[in-house]
Enzyme design. Structure first.
Site, PDB file in Angstrom:
ATOM      1  CG  ASN A 111       4.807   3.569   6.009  1.00  0.00           C
ATOM      2  OD1 ASN A 111       4.873   2.525   5.371  1.00  0.00           O
ATOM      3  ND2 ASN A 111       3.742   3.891   6.718  1.00  0.00           N
ATOM      4  CD  GLU A 122      -2.042  -6.879   7.454  1.00  0.00           C
ATOM      5  OE1 GLU A 122      -1.579  -7.458   6.461  1.00  0.00           O
ATOM      6  OE2 GLU A 122      -1.743  -5.704   7.755  1.00  0.00           O
ATOM      7  CB  CYS A 141      -2.078   3.963   7.029  1.00  0.00           C
ATOM      8  SG  CYS A 141      -1.553   2.541   7.998  1.00  0.00           S
ATOM      9  CD  GLU A 187      -2.726  -0.949   7.252  1.00  0.00           C
ATOM     10  OE1 GLU A 187      -3.226   0.158   6.927  1.00  0.00           O
ATOM     11  OE2 GLU A 187      -1.597  -1.062   7.746  1.00  0.00           O
TER      12      GLU A 187
END
Length: 500
Positions: free
Chosen positions: A166, A475, A297, A262
């Protein structure tokens, strides 16, 4: 990231495709050992973008050996020297932002306007971690007059980063920043569906780093599995689905290597009765990330609207959603792109049909647009379902497509239980004008990242990551940098002076 006006960046008249389609490791372009190449396609037109090498376990072995050699040199570079190199890379990404954005728009189907923003975000991440290199500090432990005890932080070694489709360029450049700043070498596995910007980045920055420090291995699951399980890889970091995260953890377990994951999300937007219906309607649509077809996400794909404002918000959603209309991704005027692949398109449509069967009411969208100019591509209109219950499939599973489920609530405890009932825990967006309600709800939701009267924004320095099956680690912050180091303790016994 929100779908507002993109920065002013010059776009090339046509995409600049990478001149190299092979594997890049050890500072050179190399043919895949098995000789396999796969076609890449423009999801907006189904047009072939040409072949790209497909690596396998044998290629991984060679790349890891090259990366290990590069690591031995790079780790000796003084931190400020590494920082200067990262800033040069950031400058190159900015200089080529339009070109890289156009390439991503062509390859992954997201609008070029937003892909431009992705390139600038990647450059900002490179600069951010370049500025943190002197923060990789240890600590001293008091031992009295006869000893000195302290710790130092050292890089881990070869880092594998497995990336999704993405945000190809943003993740390739931006997610290489922390491990490189810490003194590691990096092997990037770009998304199988959209590998071209990673190859182009290697063409642009490969010469800035010692051979083997930055490597790109396109390919499918075989490459990811080989990297995750390779004894020469010190850590693997994945952005991807929950099933892929499980597979990476299993493969990494054999060598007891750390992982950063993630993963997916089935994120909630919660609107309290005191929230402004106009603001909530804009948030419900904006948080769904329709710009990249909900393929994010962090999309707030479940909207929990209090009964007192539910109908007014729904009325406004009909007009708000008009801001997103599928179009050709390389057109700067396009506000919504294409689905990445036929398999993902079919999966999204299956969820839509299941939602209808289970009794959800389709408010808008629900299929491909009528525009004949888009007939050859993988487009789905922004889709909103109302009268959704938490038992329905679209309220439980991550769709990774432009499908929003709207639920109505009256009892706060029951609503919070439904919000937390899914196995995911990435983000949540809370809308209220009451400070106590905001704080209480932020603490009650089982997620790693909460927005209050905001959504979709990331802030460098603020730790991003999930709980439950949405991932491990944080992150975009100092903690990410430190996660690519290991702490070593050093104890020195001081000799007594002669005659003491």
């Amino acid at each position: 990231m929100t779908p507002h006006q993109a920065p002013s960046v010059s776009l090339p008249p046509s995409p600049v495709l990478p001149g190299h389609r092979d594997l890049y490791y050890g500072g050179a372009w190399r043919k895949p050992k098995a000789g396999r190449y796969g076609e890449t396609f423009d999801p907006a037109t189904a047009r072939s973008l040409g072949p790209v090498a497909e690596g396998d376990a044998e290629d991984v072995n060679a790349a890891v050996a090259a990366a290990a050699a590069g690591f031995r040199e790079w780790r000796r570079a003084p931190p400020l020297e590494r920082a200067a190199t990262l800033r040069r890379i950031a400058a190159i990404v900015r200089d080529h932002a339009g070109e890289l954005a156009m390439l991503d728009a062509l390859d992954c189907g997201n609008p070029v306007r937003e892909m431009t923003r992705d390139a600038l975000v990647a450059a900002a991440q490179l600069d951010f971690f370049a500025g943190l290199v002197t923060e990789m500090k240890g600590a001293s432990v008091p031992m009295g007059p006869d000893a000195v005890d302290f710790s130092v932080r050292q890089p881990l070694g070869v880092i594998a980063r497995i990336l999704p489709f993405n945000h190809p360029l943003m993740f390739c450049a931006g997610k290489a920043a922390a491990p490189l700043a810490a003194g590691n070498s990096v092997i990037i596995k770009p998304p199988e569906q959209a590998p071209l910007s990673a190859l182009r980045l290697a063409e642009l920055i490969g010469d800035l780093l010692p051979a083997g420090v930055f490597n790109v291995l396109p390919g499918g699951r075989a490459v990811g599995a080989a990297l995750a399980g390779h004894p020469g890889v010190a850590k693997v970091a994945l952005i991807g689905s929950v099933p892929t995260g499980r597979a990476v953890m299993r493969a990494a377990a054999d060598t007891i290597k750390p992982v950063t994951l993630e993963l997916g999300g089935k994120n909630a937007l919660i609107a309290y009765p005191d929230a402004d219906p106009d603001e909530v309607a804009r948030a419900v649509i904006g948080g769904m990330n329709f710009t990249w077809c909900g393929q994010s996400c962090g999309s707030t794909s479940r909207a929990f609207l209090h009964a007192d404002i539910h109908d007014r918000v729904i009325d406004r959603i009909r007009s708000e959603i008009g801001r997103f209309k599928p179009g050709i991704p390389t057109d700067p005027a396009t506000t919504m792109g294409a689905i990445i692949s036929r398999a993902q398109f079919d999966r999204v449509m299956d969820h839509i049909e299941t939602a209808k069967h289970e009794g959800a009411r389709l408010l808008t969208g629900g299929g491909p647009p009528a525009d004949p100019a888009l007939a050859g591509g993988l487009f789905i209109e922004p889709t909103v379902f109302v009268d959704v219950t938490s038992a329905m499939r679209i309220a439980r599973e991550e769709i990774f497509g432009p499908v929003l489920a709207v639920l109505v609530w009256r009892d706060e405890d029951k609503m919070l239980a439904e919000v937390n009932a899914v196995p995911y825990g990435l983000t949540c967006s809370v809308w209220t004008n009451d400070l106590s309600t905001a704080h209480r709800t932020a603490l009650a939701v089982d997620v790693g990242y909460v927005w209050i009267n905001d959504l979709s924004q990331h802030f460098l320095g603020a730790p991003f990551g999930g709980v439950k099956q949405s991932g491990i680690g944080r992150e975009e912050c100092l903690e990410e940098l430190l996660s690519f180091t290991q702490e070593k303790n050093i104890h020195i016994k001081l000799r007594q002076p002669a005659g003491a």
